[in-house]
Design an enzyme around this catalytic site. Structure first.
Site, PDB file in Angstrom:
ATOM      1  N   GLY A   1       1.850  -1.012  13.443  1.00 56.35           N
ATOM      2  CA  GLY A   1       3.155  -0.643  14.001  1.00 56.35           C
ATOM      3  C   GLY A   1       4.274  -1.261  13.161  1.00 56.35           C
ATOM      4  N   HIS A   2       4.144  -2.558  12.877  1.00 57.57           N
ATOM      5  CA  HIS A   2       5.166  -3.215  12.040  1.00 57.57           C
ATOM      6  C   HIS A   2       5.183  -2.601  10.645  1.00 57.57           C
ATOM      7  CE1 HIS A   2       4.145  -6.721  14.817  1.00 57.57           C
ATOM      8  NE2 HIS A   2       5.412  -6.488  15.056  1.00 57.57           N
TER       9      HIS A   2
END
Ligand code: PAF
Length: 255
Positions: A33-34
């Protein structure tokens, strides 16, 4: 890639930078996600700044803070591979030289959903994000919509305080079985990892909120809330993983 631990060092460097700056604030334990936020920032800006700071003021539960995963070495390797220019890792004393006397408090939306179950959480989040945005002075800052309430509160804060930054909301990244990617997933064990995707599956089902909450409880979730607000359905629920309550949150746009 430069790794900077002192806010003063960063501010000196910031004064020399020209061009657009993309900023991804995190608490580390970086995952896909990051990575998607960082990739987008690298793509859209001349410089990308990543902050890694586990912000104690947003944890209402000391166990949760103690168990927050720390994967700093891997985080730096990933950041470098993705083309991040600067990583900022401030200390508590540097971030909270005021001893947390000054706080950013929103008194409506932040009191609902996660805020209802995590007292002071969003005040901690908004305060640290305000500080980080004022420190980094980015052109754009990137936030995942998995934390949809956080994303909306930050967008509104920036508008309310006339802050000169564009808040970019990015879609939730999911595992193949639908589980939203999160730093907390690392704390799931073999058994709870198998149950966890039911959260997303049931959120997207046609059952009523009440029925979904019951079905989640029946497979072992301790449900904090399961509600539909406007065109979005939100949930937070914990799974007991070897005595540790792993709290998962998710939200989906209603069909
Ligand atoms: O979403 C997070 O990881 C945190 O809430 C944030 C935005 C980095 C503030 O500490």
């Amino acid at each position: 890639m430069r790794v900077i631990d002192k806010t003063r060092t960063w501010r000196t460097l910031r004064n020399t930078l020209e061009g657009t700056i993309g900023f991804v604030p995190t608490m580390g334990a970086l995952h896909r996600g990051h990575a998607s936020l960082l990739e987008r920032s690298v793509d859209e800006n001349d410089f990308t700044v990543l902050s890694i700071y586990v912000n104690p003021t947003q944890f209402n539960n000391p166990d949760d803070l103690d168990n927050y995963p720390d994967t700093m070495e891997d985080d730096l390797v990933l950041a470098k591979r993705l083309g991040v220019d600067v990583v900022i890792r401030p200390t508590y004393n540097d971030m909270y030289a005021d001893g947390y006397r000054y706080q950013v408090d929103e008194n409506e939306f932040s009191r609902t959903l996660c805020g209802e179950h995590r007292s002071g959480h969003f005040t901690g989040v908004l305060t640290v994000v305000m500080k980080l945005l004022n420190l980094v002075l980015p052109t754009r800052a990137y936030f995942g919509k998995k934390d949809y309430q956080q994303y909306r509160l930050i967008s509104d804060m920036v508008e309310t305080f006339f802050m000169n930054v564009e808040i970019v909301g990015c879609e939730t990244i999911r595992e193949c079985d639908g589980l939203a990617v999160s730093s907390r997933n690392i704390n799931l064990n073999g058994e709870t990892r198998k149950v966890a995707p039911r959260l997303h599956k049931l959120l997207t089902s046609p059952y009523s909120d009440e029925d979904v909450a019951k079905k989640l409880a029946a497979v072992g979730f301790d449900v904090d809330y399961l509600v539909t607000r406007g065109r979005r359905r939100f949930a937070a629920a914990s799974l007991d993983s070897n005595g540790l309550a792993v709290r998962l949150i998710d939200n989906v746009e209603c069909a």
